[in-house]
Design a protein around this motif. Structure first.
Motif, PDB file in Angstrom:
ATOM      1  N   TYR A  37      52.067  29.447  41.249  1.00 21.56           N
ATOM      2  CA  TYR A  37      50.497  29.865  40.732  1.00 21.56           C
ATOM      3  C   TYR A  37      50.276  31.122  41.444  1.00 21.56           C
ATOM      4  O   TYR A  37      50.532  31.780  42.505  1.00 21.56           O
ATOM      5  CB  TYR A  37      49.385  28.886  41.491  1.00 21.56           C
ATOM      6  CG  TYR A  37      48.084  29.415  41.327  1.00 21.56           C
ATOM      7  CD1 TYR A  37      47.395  29.084  40.139  1.00 21.56           C
ATOM      8  CD2 TYR A  37      47.437  29.884  42.393  1.00 21.56           C
ATOM      9  CE1 TYR A  37      45.998  29.463  39.877  1.00 21.56           C
ATOM     10  CE2 TYR A  37      46.056  30.320  42.146  1.00 21.56           C
ATOM     11  CZ  TYR A  37      45.412  30.290  40.997  1.00 21.56           C
ATOM     12  OH  TYR A  37      44.080  30.588  40.696  1.00 21.56           O
ATOM     13  N   LEU A  38      49.990  32.227  40.102  1.00 21.80           N
ATOM     14  CA  LEU A  38      49.822  33.595  40.602  1.00 21.80           C
ATOM     15  C   LEU A  38      48.324  33.734  40.853  1.00 21.80           C
ATOM     16  O   LEU A  38      48.146  34.791  41.561  1.00 21.80           O
ATOM     17  CB  LEU A  38      50.378  34.169  39.359  1.00 21.80           C
ATOM     18  CG  LEU A  38      51.998  34.155  39.104  1.00 21.80           C
ATOM     19  CD1 LEU A  38      52.107  34.904  37.884  1.00 21.80           C
ATOM     20  CD2 LEU A  38      52.526  34.639  40.491  1.00 21.80           C
ATOM     21  N   LYS A  51      49.398  32.242  30.944  1.00 20.73           N
ATOM     22  CA  LYS A  51      47.985  32.078  31.088  1.00 20.73           C
ATOM     23  C   LYS A  51      47.250  30.735  30.435  1.00 20.73           C
ATOM     24  O   LYS A  51      47.611  30.501  29.341  1.00 20.73           O
ATOM     25  CB  LYS A  51      47.229  33.311  30.456  1.00 20.73           C
ATOM     26  CG  LYS A  51      45.661  33.534  30.739  1.00 20.73           C
ATOM     27  CD  LYS A  51      45.316  34.915  29.946  1.00 20.73           C
ATOM     28  CE  LYS A  51      45.843  35.957  30.562  1.00 20.73           C
ATOM     29  NZ  LYS A  51      45.087  37.234  30.151  1.00 20.73           N
ATOM     30  N   ARG A  52      46.473  30.060  31.294  1.00 19.96           N
ATOM     31  CA  ARG A  52      45.984  28.719  30.847  1.00 19.96           C
ATOM     32  C   ARG A  52      44.489  28.809  30.691  1.00 19.96           C
ATOM     33  O   ARG A  52      43.906  29.293  31.909  1.00 19.96           O
ATOM     34  CB  ARG A  52      46.369  27.696  31.755  1.00 19.96           C
ATOM     35  CG  ARG A  52      47.789  27.358  31.717  1.00 19.96           C
ATOM     36  CD  ARG A  52      48.301  26.234  32.998  1.00 19.96           C
ATOM     37  NE  ARG A  52      49.665  26.272  33.161  1.00 19.96           N
ATOM     38  CZ  ARG A  52      50.157  25.618  33.908  1.00 19.96           C
ATOM     39  NH1 ARG A  52      49.312  25.029  34.911  1.00 19.96           N
ATOM     40  NH2 ARG A  52      51.580  25.481  33.960  1.00 19.96           N
ATOM     41  N   MET A  53      43.916  28.860  29.630  1.00 20.69           N
ATOM     42  CA  MET A  53      42.511  28.941  29.439  1.00 20.69           C
ATOM     43  C   MET A  53      41.652  27.926  28.869  1.00 20.69           C
ATOM     44  O   MET A  53      42.573  27.082  28.071  1.00 20.69           O
ATOM     45  CB  MET A  53      42.157  30.176  28.233  1.00 20.69           C
ATOM     46  CG  MET A  53      42.785  31.494  28.879  1.00 20.69           C
ATOM     47  SD  MET A  53      42.861  32.964  27.708  1.00 20.69           S
ATOM     48  CE  MET A  53      44.011  32.570  26.568  1.00 20.69           C
ATOM     49  N   PHE A  64      50.340  31.324  35.756  1.00 23.85           N
ATOM     50  CA  PHE A  64      51.218  30.665  36.432  1.00 23.85           C
ATOM     51  C   PHE A  64      52.579  31.610  36.107  1.00 23.85           C
ATOM     52  O   PHE A  64      52.892  31.859  34.949  1.00 23.85           O
ATOM     53  CB  PHE A  64      51.460  29.249  36.229  1.00 23.85           C
ATOM     54  CG  PHE A  64      50.093  28.456  36.549  1.00 23.85           C
ATOM     55  CD1 PHE A  64      50.502  27.564  37.657  1.00 23.85           C
ATOM     56  CD2 PHE A  64      49.018  28.233  35.802  1.00 23.85           C
ATOM     57  CE1 PHE A  64      49.205  26.894  38.024  1.00 23.85           C
ATOM     58  CE2 PHE A  64      48.093  27.535  36.114  1.00 23.85           C
ATOM     59  CZ  PHE A  64      48.246  26.821  37.229  1.00 23.85           C
ATOM     60  N   MET A  65      53.403  31.437  37.281  1.00 27.26           N
ATOM     61  CA  MET A  65      54.888  32.023  36.881  1.00 27.26           C
ATOM     62  C   MET A  65      55.869  30.816  36.475  1.00 27.26           C
ATOM     63  O   MET A  65      55.649  29.629  36.860  1.00 27.26           O
ATOM     64  CB  MET A  65      55.508  32.548  38.156  1.00 27.26           C
ATOM     65  CG  MET A  65      56.859  33.190  37.986  1.00 27.26           C
ATOM     66  SD  MET A  65      57.933  33.558  39.388  1.00 27.26           S
ATOM     67  CE  MET A  65      56.824  34.108  40.509  1.00 27.26           C
ATOM     68  N   MET A  66      56.290  31.016  35.364  1.00 26.95           N
ATOM     69  CA  MET A  66      57.149  30.103  34.715  1.00 26.95           C
ATOM     70  C   MET A  66      58.569  30.595  34.359  1.00 26.95           C
ATOM     71  O   MET A  66      58.872  31.555  34.365  1.00 26.95           O
ATOM     72  CB  MET A  66      56.716  29.662  33.195  1.00 26.95           C
ATOM     73  CG  MET A  66      55.199  29.381  33.153  1.00 26.95           C
ATOM     74  SD  MET A  66      54.694  27.898  34.330  1.00 26.95           S
ATOM     75  CE  MET A  66      55.274  26.705  33.035  1.00 26.95           C
TER      76      MET A  66
END
Length: 131
Positions: free
Chosen positions: A6-7, A32-34, A16-18
């Motif tokens: 989690y960034l 990026k989760r929106m 999040f770093m994936m």
């Protein structure tokens, strides 16, 4: 893609770093989760998709998952400029990063990117450093 870390969170959601494969190579990405219910999420996604510049983080793809709009971006492997300054000030082996020729290179890259955005009436929100 596999979630690595989690960034943080910002105005437009969580990041999040994936880790995953791209062009046959293991790569790191920023995801990026929106909220799909947030009207600004789609605007943000369209803006990110429309931007293409050598010194701006690249948009890769976006998709919907449950109640989220997921935007996959290139990962800035050197973090924020602030982090880079902090590391260089505490580690003498990194002082070379702030030699005059490197500072001028950073300024040139950032100025070029900001000019590109401003011509398109886009205000930058987050400066990162990449190798």
């Amino acid at each position: 893609l596999v979630e690595v870390e989690y960034l943080g969170a910002g105005n437009f959601g969580q990041v999040f770093m994936m880790s995953g494969l791209r062009n046959g190579k293991l790569r790191m990405f920023a995801e990026k989760r929106m909220s799909i219910m947030d009207p600004s999420a789609k605007t943000e996604q369209k803006m990110l998709e429309s931007v293409s510049h050598r010194h701006i983080i690249s948009y890769i793809q976006s998709y919907s998952k449950a109640d989220q709009l997921i935007v996959l971006m290139e990962f800035a492997d050197r973090g924020t400029l602030t982090k880079m300054v902090e590391e260089a000030s505490s580690d003498p082996s990194r002082e070379w990063l702030f030699e005059e020729h490197n500072i001028w290179r950073f300024i040139s890259h950032m100025s070029s990117a900001l000019t590109y955005l401003h011509i398109r009436n886009i205000l930058h929100r987050d400066l990162k450093v990449m190798t």
